[in-house]
Design an enzyme around this catalytic site. Structure first.
Site, short mmCIF file in Angstrom:
data_model
loop_
_atom_site.label_atom_id
_atom_site.label_comp_id
_atom_site.label_asym_id
_atom_site.label_seq_id
_atom_site.Cartn_x
_atom_site.Cartn_y
_atom_site.Cartn_z
N ARG A 221 0.75 -1.34 0.05
CA ARG A 221 -0.05 -0.13 0.15
C ARG A 221 0.85 1.02 -0.27
NH1 ARG A 221 -4.63 -3.12 3.58
NH2 ARG A 221 -5.46 -4.37 2.00
N GLU B 52 -13.02 -14.24 10.88
CA GLU B 52 -13.09 -13.52 8.90
C GLU B 52 -13.34 -14.42 8.80
OE1 GLU B 52 -10.51 -10.56 8.36
OE2 GLU B 52 -11.37 -10.08 6.53
N LYS C 28 -17.19 -11.39 11.55
CA LYS C 28 -16.39 -10.32 10.30
C LYS C 28 -16.73 -10.71 9.04
CE LYS C 28 -12.35 -7.72 9.13
NZ LYS C 28 -11.76 -6.70 9.47
N SER D 285 -14.05 -4.66 4.79
CA SER D 285 -14.46 -3.27 3.23
C SER D 285 -14.35 -4.43 1.99
CB SER D 285 -14.59 -2.77 3.29
OG SER D 285 -12.72 -2.00 3.54
N ARG E 210 -8.65 -0.39 4.87
CA ARG E 210 -8.43 0.24 3.49
C ARG E 210 -9.78 1.15 3.87
NH1 ARG E 210 -7.94 -4.37 -0.73
NH2 ARG E 210 -9.51 -6.18 1.18
P1 13P Z 1 -10.38 -4.49 4.59
O1 13P Z 1 -11.68 -3.58 4.91
O2 13P Z 1 -9.61 -3.78 3.75
O3 13P Z 1 -10.76 -4.90 3.47
O4 13P Z 1 -10.02 -5.32 5.74
C1 13P Z 1 -10.01 -5.39 6.65
C2 13P Z 1 -9.25 -6.65 6.82
O5 13P Z 1 -9.09 -7.07 8.20
C3 13P Z 1 -8.98 -8.14 6.37
O6 13P Z 1 -8.85 -9.14 6.71
#
Ligand code: 13P
Length: 355
Positions: free
Chosen positions: A33, A177, A219, A261, A294
């Protein structure tokens, strides 16, 4: 395991319409990034970026938990104050990413399995000592021709459940997640089918591994059309598809759902979360929150570009996105909020569904 403490922590992370800030990019991801904006890919630049984030004034008004990375949890501000202390002083719960990344899944071309279970009990004990009270593990599920396979979904769901059980044993809230990726031409309906199957499998495994649902946060991805799908549904259609999928697959005992996100534009991620809360909040058993990386960090990083004189303006942008997402939790986000920051935006109006 102190059950009540786990429940209290999970609730605190999403209380008062706050959400989570993911700042747990691994060093290679953070460097990637940085490279886009010409920022040096060094330990010191990564430390300076994380100092900028954690010292943003008023961050704790919108953020209930911050997810750190192994490098970051050991770092300090320039004046020597540990980041963990800065975060806790802001009223934010410190958390830590504990998976060690997604690797190719043997026998399953194009699919990944997330690793990191070996030695996890000891690592969790160390992170708890350092002040972390929750942890995160990300599984990635790709959508494409003939994938995801049952083998990939099951292997990842079982790893998530074993990680979650170890977290709770260590007194830490697991942020579970399972990310269905946006890459590809698949439709919104296909994303909905895959996400539902993944979530059902994950909750089945969480049950099998005796994970306390009241002491975890989910998540997930939002239900979205693939990035290159010719039909891109409206904000309201995405909100409806996402909430319909979650209602089918996520038990009511879970206190909070905090979306990733996934590379959506920041304003669109806020608008979609807002639409879900405008249209359904009063009818949902769980809080619908955010756990963005992000979608909160990117506008600020673009302003900062590694330059000290840009720190304040970058912090304002970060704080702004955090506030927009808190407003989205309340169903109070609108395009005018982003116009205030003179950021370009194109947020469609949200309507309540007919009763
Ligand atoms: P993003 O919101 O950029 O998708 O990242 C969330 C995250 O923790 C990815 O593991």
């Amino acid at each position: 395991m102190n059950t009540q403490e786990l429940i209290n922590t999970a609730r605190k992370m999403v209380a008062d319409d706050k959400g989570l800030l993911a700042m747990d990019e691994s060093s290679p991801t953070c460097n990637k990034r940085f490279a886009k904006w010409g920022i040096p890919e060094t330990v010191e630049a990564r430390r300076a970026w994380r100092e900028l984030i954690v010292t943003t004034l008023g961050l704790g008004e919108s953020i209930g938990g911050a997810i750190l990375y192994d490098e970051t949890i050991r770092q300090q501000k320039k004046d020597g104050t540990p980041f963990v202390k800065v975060i806790m002083d802001a009223g934010i719960v410190p958390g830590i990413k504990v998976d060690t990344g997604a690797k190719d899944l043997a026998g399953h071309p194009g699919e990944k399995i997330t690793e990191g279970l070996d030695g996890l009990r000891d690592r969790l004990a160390e992170y708890f000592q350092m002040g972390a009270r929750f942890a995160k593990w990300r599984a990635v599920i790709a959508v494409g021709d003939g994938i995801p396979s049952r083998g990939c979904i099951q292997a990842n769901a079982q790893a998530l459940a074993r990680y979650a059980a170890l977290c709770q044993e260590a007194g830490m809230v697991p942020v579970v997640e399972p990310e269905v990726l946006m890459d590809g031409e698949h439709s919104l309906d296909r994303c909905g089918e895959v996400t539902e199957e993944v979530l059902r499998t994950v909750f089945n495994q969480l049950y099998t591994q005796r994970v306390l649902l009241e002491g975890m946060i989910l998540k997930p991805n939002m239900v979205l059309p693939g990035l290159t799908c010719p039909r891109q549904e409206s904000v309201d259609e995405v909100a409806d598809a996402t909430v319909k999928c979650l209602l089918r697959a996520v038990p009511a005992a879970v206190p909070g759902i905090a979306f990733l996100s996934g590379g959506q534009p920041s304003e669109l991620a806020s608008a979609r979360l807002n639409a879900m809360n405008v249209r359904f909040k009063s009818a949902l058993p769980w809080a619908l929150a955010f756990s963005f990386a992000r979608a909160i960090q990117q506008p600020a990083m673009e302003i900062w570009r590694g330059k000290e004189p840009n720190v304040l303006a970058a912090q304002q942008a970060l704080s702004h996105r955090a506030r927009c997402n808190r407003a989205a939790r309340r169903g109070e986000y609108n395009a005018a909020m982003d116009k205030d920051m003179s950021a370009p935006t194109n947020i469609p109006q949200v309507t309540k569904p007919a009763a």
